[in-house]
Scaffold this active site. Structure first.
Site: not given
Length: 313
Positions: A171, A265, A286-288
Site C-alpha cells: 500500500d 454488474e 457482490h455480497i462479501a
C-alpha cells in the site's frame, strides 16, 4: 419536509428509526427502472444508494435540490464525487460498517479454496467415496498478501493471523513508519507489488477502482504468483482481468479464486460464460460486505449521516 429517495435495499428498521419525519420513498427495485428513478430523484433532497445506482451524468444533473448522497457501503466508483463536491452535495459512505463482513468472506473463501473438500457431497452421497481426491491444504503457515492495507484489509489480517498465517501487504499510501505495519498480532511485512505477488499463497485485493488499479491483476500479474496460489477479489470489478483468471485456473497455475465483484454488474450469462467448467472457482454476487448484521450497521450509519446533513442546514 425533505424528500429522501432510497433506490436499493436497506434495513427498514433503520429507515423507521433514523429517517422518521422525512418524506421517504423506499423502493429497492428503483435502480432497475431508470425513468422512475430519474423522476423520483428530480424532487429529492437526499438519495441513498448501494453500488448499482449510477449517481452521475443526467441523473445528477436532473436533481437540482439534492443535498446529500448516502452510500450503503464504502466504494464510490458509482458516484461522481467531483461533480457532487462542485455542487456542495455531501457524499457519505458507511465507512467501517461492513469491514467485518468482508474480512470474514476473505478468510472463509481462502479456507474453502485451500481445503478443496467441500464440493464432495454429491460424490459421497452416491457412494464414490472420493477420499484420495480430497487431500487439500491447511491455511496455517501460508502467507496472506493484501493489495491495499486499509481498514478492511487490517480486519482481514487479524483474522488470518489468528489462523496461523503470516501477513504481507502492499500500500503506497501507508508510509513505512506508519503504526499500522505493527499490529497486535505482530508485524506486517511491507512489500512492493511484484514482491507481494511472488510471495503470496493467498492474495486478497483491498483497493478502490481507479485508473491506476484498473486491470492491475492481469495475465502478467497472475503469472508472477506462485503456482497453486489463491486469488480473492472482494474489492471492485475491473481490478482483475476475469478472462485471465479463468485461463490461469484452467491451466492449473492458480490453485483457486473467489470473485465477488465483476467488471460489469450484474454479471450476465454472456459474460459469465467465460467461467463455465472452471475448476476451484467461487463466484458470488457482490455480497462479501452484506450480511444480516452488516446490513443493519451500514443502514444505520448511512441513515444517520443523511439525517444529520438534512437537519444541519
Amino acid at each position: 419536509m425533505p424528500k429522501v429517495v432510497i433506490s436499493e435495499f436497506m434495513d427498514e428498521a433503520a429507515i423507521a428509526a433514523h429517517l422518521s419525519g422525512f418524506d421517504v420513498l423506499y423502493d429497492p427495485d428503483l435502480v432497475d427502472r431508470p425513468e422512475a428513478l430519474a423522476a423520483a430523484v428530480a424532487q429529492a433532497d437526499a438519495l441513498i444508494v448501494r453500488n448499482r445506482t449510477q449517481v452521475r451524468g443526467p441523473l445528477l444533473a436532473g436533481a437540482p435540490d439534492l443535498r446529500v448522497v448516502g452510500r450503503l457501503g464504502v466504494g464510490l466508483d458509482n458516484i461522481d464525487v467531483a461533480a457532487c463536491r462542485d455542487r456542495g452535495i455531501a457524499v457519505c459512505p458507511a465507512t467501517g460498517a461492513n469491514d467485518v463482513a468482508v474480512a470474514e468472506y476473505v478468510v472463509a473463501t481462502a479456507l474453502l479454496l485451500l481445503r478443496g473438500a467441500y464440493g464432495a457431497t454429491a460424490g459421497v452421497a452416491a457412494g464414490t467415496w472420493p477420499r484420495n481426491a480430497m487431500m487439500g491444504r491447511e491455511i496455517g503457515g501460508k502467507r496472506l498478501g493484501l493489495v491495499g492495507f486499509g481498514s478492511i484489509a487490517r480486519e482481514t489480517a487479524r483474522r488470518a493471523a489468528a489462523l496461523g498465517m503470516t501477513i504481507a501487504a502492499h500500500d503506497p499510501f501507508v508510509a513505512p513508519g506508519d503504526p499500522a505495519w505493527t499490529q497486535p498480532f505482530g508485524p506486517v511485512q511491507r512489500l512492493d507489488l511484484d514482491a507481494l505477488l511472488a510471495a503470496s499463497d493467498v492474495l486478497s485485493l483491498h483497493v478502490p477502482l481507479t485508473e491506476a488499479t484498473r486491470g492491475l491483476i492481469d495475465a502478467g500479474a497472475l503469472a508472477r504468483m506462485p503456482r497453486g496460489a489463491i486469488l480473492i477479489n472482494a474489492a471492485r470489478g475491473g481490478i482483475v482481468d476475469e478472462a485471465a483468471v479463468a485461463d490461469a485456473l484452467r491451466a492449473g497455475h492458480l490453485g483457486g479464486a473467489a470473485l465477488d465483484v465483476f467488471d460489469r454488474e450484474p454479471l450476465d450469462a454472456q459474460a459469465g460464460a467465460r467461467f463455465a467448467d472452471v475448476p476451484n472457482l467461487i463466484l458470488t454476487p457482490h455480497i462479501a460486505g452484506v450480511t444480516q448484521e452488516s446490513n443493519v450497521r451500514v443502514s444505520a450509519v448511512t441513515a444517520q449521516a443523511v439525517r444529520r446533513h438534512l437537519t444541519e442546514r
